[in-house]
Design a protein around this motif. Structure first.
Motif, short mmCIF file in Angstrom:
data_model
loop_
_atom_site.label_atom_id
_atom_site.label_comp_id
_atom_site.label_asym_id
_atom_site.label_seq_id
_atom_site.Cartn_x
_atom_site.Cartn_y
_atom_site.Cartn_z
N ARG A 64 -16.62 7.45 4.48
CA ARG A 64 -15.21 7.86 4.50
C ARG A 64 -14.31 6.68 4.83
NH1 ARG A 64 -17.20 12.30 7.40
NH2 ARG A 64 -16.41 11.35 9.33
N GLN A 65 -14.69 5.92 5.85
CA GLN A 65 -13.86 4.79 6.27
C GLN A 65 -13.85 3.69 5.21
OE1 GLN A 65 -11.79 4.95 8.86
NE2 GLN A 65 -12.59 7.03 9.02
N SER A 66 -14.98 3.45 4.57
CA SER A 66 -15.02 2.45 3.50
C SER A 66 -14.12 2.85 2.35
CB SER A 66 -16.46 2.26 3.00
OG SER A 66 -17.25 1.66 3.99
N ALA A 67 -14.12 4.15 2.01
CA ALA A 67 -13.25 4.63 0.94
C ALA A 67 -11.79 4.45 1.31
CB ALA A 67 -13.55 6.10 0.64
N LEU A 68 -11.44 4.73 2.57
CA LEU A 68 -10.06 4.53 3.02
C LEU A 68 -9.65 3.07 2.93
CD1 LEU A 68 -9.69 6.80 6.18
CD2 LEU A 68 -8.38 6.94 4.07
N LEU A 69 -10.53 2.18 3.35
CA LEU A 69 -10.21 0.76 3.30
C LEU A 69 -10.09 0.26 1.87
CD1 LEU A 69 -12.40 -0.61 6.21
CD2 LEU A 69 -9.91 -0.44 6.14
N THR A 70 -10.93 0.77 0.98
CA THR A 70 -10.87 0.38 -0.43
C THR A 70 -9.56 0.86 -1.05
OG1 THR A 70 -13.27 0.45 -0.63
CG2 THR A 70 -12.02 0.60 -2.66
N LYS A 71 -9.18 2.09 -0.73
CA LYS A 71 -7.94 2.65 -1.27
C LYS A 71 -6.72 1.94 -0.69
CE LYS A 71 -5.32 6.94 -1.36
NZ LYS A 71 -5.21 8.29 -0.81
N GLY A 72 -6.80 1.60 0.58
CA GLY A 72 -5.66 0.96 1.23
C GLY A 72 -4.70 1.99 1.79
N PHE A 73 -3.66 1.50 2.45
CA PHE A 73 -2.69 2.38 3.10
C PHE A 73 -1.30 2.09 2.56
CE2 PHE A 73 -6.21 1.79 6.01
CZ PHE A 73 -6.49 3.08 6.38
N ASP A 74 -0.51 3.14 2.44
CA ASP A 74 0.88 2.98 2.00
C ASP A 74 1.71 2.59 3.22
OD1 ASP A 74 3.37 3.04 0.91
OD2 ASP A 74 3.41 5.21 0.57
N LEU A 75 2.17 1.36 3.25
CA LEU A 75 2.98 0.87 4.35
C LEU A 75 4.47 0.94 4.04
CD1 LEU A 75 0.82 -2.22 5.32
CD2 LEU A 75 0.76 0.07 6.30
N GLY A 76 4.80 1.56 2.91
CA GLY A 76 6.19 1.74 2.54
C GLY A 76 6.83 0.51 1.92
N THR A 77 6.04 -0.51 1.59
CA THR A 77 6.61 -1.74 1.04
C THR A 77 6.49 -1.80 -0.48
OG1 THR A 77 4.52 -2.91 1.25
CG2 THR A 77 6.03 -3.01 3.14
N LYS A 78 5.80 -0.84 -1.06
CA LYS A 78 5.54 -0.81 -2.51
C LYS A 78 4.93 -2.13 -3.00
CE LYS A 78 9.00 2.59 -3.69
NZ LYS A 78 9.72 3.04 -2.60
N GLY A 79 4.13 -2.73 -2.13
CA GLY A 79 3.42 -3.95 -2.49
C GLY A 79 4.25 -5.21 -2.43
N LYS A 80 5.48 -5.11 -2.00
CA LYS A 80 6.38 -6.27 -1.93
C LYS A 80 6.56 -6.69 -0.48
CE LYS A 80 7.56 -6.00 -6.32
NZ LYS A 80 6.74 -6.65 -7.25
N ARG A 81 6.53 -7.96 -0.27
CA ARG A 81 6.77 -8.49 1.06
C ARG A 81 8.26 -8.82 1.17
NH1 ARG A 81 4.04 -13.96 3.03
NH2 ARG A 81 4.71 -14.40 0.92
#
Length: 91
Positions: A64-81
């Motif tokens: 479960r944790q590996s799947a979460l890490l692979t998927k990643g988390f939405d930090l609200g940045t839409k991939g932009k720094r």
């Protein structure tokens, strides 16, 4: 007195094995089994089932944790720094 039979155990096929243990360990295992009012075989079966359940639980949690890490988390940045390193470490 009412007796209940666990049908899973009744239908479970069992097989004998040979287990070699140091004499002092076997003596202590026999005492532990006697204190619990069960046979050495029943004690070993319970201990092994508990160990397998913990191991399988760990494996499931790891997956479960590996799947979460692979998927990643939405930090609200839409991939932009939106910041620069220097801004984060201003002194």
């Amino acid at each position: 007195m009412v007796c209940f039979i666990d049908l899973r155990e009744a239908a479970m096929e069992k097989q004998n094995i040979t287990l070699t243990l140091p004499k002092d360990v076997l003596k202590r295992v026999k005492v532990m089994a006697a204190e619990r009012g069960i046979s050495v075989s029943a004690l070993m079966e319970r201990l092994l089932q508990d160990h397998l359940a913990r191991h399988e639980g760990y494996e499931q949690a790891h997956q479960r944790q590996s799947a979460l890490l692979t998927k990643g988390f939405d930090l609200g940045t839409k991939g932009k720094r939106t910041w620069r390193r220097e801004e984060l470490h201003e002194r």
